[in-house]
Design an enzyme around this catalytic site. Structure first.
Site, PDB file in Angstrom:
ATOM      1  CG  ASP A   1     -17.748   6.416   3.434  1.00  0.00           C
ATOM      2  OD1 ASP A   1     -16.847   6.961   2.870  1.00  0.00           O
ATOM      3  OD2 ASP A   1     -18.118   5.297   3.458  1.00  0.00           O
TER       4      ASP A   1
ATOM      5  NE  ARG B   1      -3.023   1.017   3.546  1.00  0.00           N
ATOM      6  CZ  ARG B   1      -3.914   1.512   4.261  1.00  0.00           C
ATOM      7  NH1 ARG B   1      -4.903   1.616   3.909  1.00  0.00           N
ATOM      8  NH2 ARG B   1      -3.668   1.579   5.462  1.00  0.00           N
TER       9      ARG B   1
ATOM     10  CG  MET C   1     -13.793   1.053  -6.366  1.00  0.00           C
ATOM     11  SD  MET C   1     -15.315   1.719  -5.317  1.00  0.00           S
ATOM     12  CE  MET C   1     -15.975   0.136  -4.390  1.00  0.00           C
TER      13      MET C   1
ATOM     14  CG  HIS D   1     -21.047   7.828   1.204  1.00  0.00           C
ATOM     15  ND1 HIS D   1     -20.230   6.693   1.081  1.00  0.00           N
ATOM     16  CD2 HIS D   1     -22.153   7.495   1.803  1.00  0.00           C
ATOM     17  CE1 HIS D   1     -20.960   5.779   1.537  1.00  0.00           C
ATOM     18  NE2 HIS D   1     -21.945   6.099   2.178  1.00  0.00           N
TER      19      HIS D   1
ATOM     20  CD  GLU E   1     -22.907   9.870  -5.663  1.00  0.00           C
ATOM     21  OE1 GLU E   1     -21.458   9.698  -5.823  1.00  0.00           O
ATOM     22  OE2 GLU E   1     -23.425   8.756  -5.506  1.00  0.00           O
TER      23      GLU E   1
HETATM   24  C1  GRF Z   1     -20.706   6.923  -6.520  1.00  0.00           C
HETATM   25  O1  GRF Z   1     -21.774   6.468  -6.071  1.00  0.00           O
HETATM   26  C2  GRF Z   1     -19.940   7.400  -5.464  1.00  0.00           C
HETATM   27  O2  GRF Z   1     -20.310   8.159  -4.511  1.00  0.00           O
HETATM   28  C3  GRF Z   1     -19.026   6.098  -4.737  1.00  0.00           C
HETATM   29  O3  GRF Z   1     -19.022   5.349  -5.857  1.00  0.00           O
HETATM   30  C4  GRF Z   1     -19.876   5.654  -6.944  1.00  0.00           C
HETATM   31  C5  GRF Z   1     -18.976   6.191  -8.264  1.00  0.00           C
HETATM   32  O4  GRF Z   1     -19.668   6.334  -9.310  1.00  0.00           O
HETATM   33  N1  GRF Z   1     -18.158   6.291  -4.056  1.00  0.00           N
HETATM   34  P1  GRF Z   1     -18.790   7.062 -10.580  1.00  0.00           P
HETATM   35  O5  GRF Z   1     -17.730   6.200 -10.919  1.00  0.00           O
HETATM   36  O6  GRF Z   1     -18.528   8.563 -10.111  1.00  0.00           O
HETATM   37  O7  GRF Z   1     -19.965   6.855 -11.634  1.00  0.00           O
END
Ligand code: GRF
Length: 203
Positions: free
Chosen positions: A144, A64, A89, A108, A173
């Protein structure tokens, strides 16, 4: 102008929302580099479409610290002063977060502190809440759990399945993330404990 780095792993729809806002001159920041830990991330196409430099830093086979060190070098080479996680991720270590204190944002798909972690929309839908939403927060060493910058509420309709709710939440978002970046980039934000206060209303 604040130079923005964006970290992705996949689809990149939030990345696209940020790049569109920047192109409209609404971000108060310029996109400096997009970094993906996944070479095949579909979101990299958005970086290409907007002419933003993109770098893949694969994590396979790396410890990491090694991977994070490589990411930090890319960010530093591109003069990044504000970092947005957009569907990235991987958890960031405390050492990484401390390199950019208060300058890493995440979006989020829930009204935090409700439903942190993975599958937040499904968690909210299964729990039966009537209102959920999208949160942009400062990344700290918790999952988070960092100080909240902005939230947008999303109603849960009786007819919703997880997919309908996920689509409505994602649209929120896409609205709230550029607003939060603009707020941070403007420097009009004060952190008091874990409360983020804007010195003037942000619309
Ligand atoms: C989003 O819902 C974000 O909040 C979460 O992962 C998703 C990513 O979507 N952490 P994208 O790759 O931006 O379309």
């Amino acid at each position: 102008m604040t130079r923005l780095g964006i970290l992705i792993s996949g689809r990149g729809s939030n990345l696209r929302a940020l790049l569109e806002a920047a192109a409209r001159g609404e971000l108060g920041a310029e996109a400096a580099v997009v970094v993906s830990n996944v070479a095949a991330a579909p979101g990299l196409a958005h970086a290409a479409a907007f002419g933003v430099p993109q770098v893949t830093v694969p994590h396979d086979g790396l410890a990491r610290e090694e991977h994070e060190g490589a990411v930090l070098r890319v960010l530093s080479e591109h003069g990044v002063g504000l970092l947005c996680l957009a569907g990235y991720m991987r958890l960031l270590s405390g050492a990484f977060v401390r390199r950019l204190p208060g300058r890493i944002l995440n979006v989020h798909p829930s009204l935090l502190p409700a439903f942190p972690g993975r599958d937040a929309v499904r968690q909210a839908w299964s729990h039966g809440v009537k209102v959920t939403g999208a949160t942009v927060h400062i990344v700290d060493e918790t999952l988070d759990g960092g100080p909240i910058i902005l939230q947008e509420a999303v109603p849960v309709l009786d007819t919703d399945g997880v997919d309908e709710l996920a689509a409505r939440t994602l649209a929120a978002e896409h609205r709230v993330y550029p607003r939060a970046v603009r707020l941070l980039a403007s420097g009009r934000v004060r952190l008091e404990g874990r409360r983020v206060r804007a010195e003037a209303p942000c619309r």
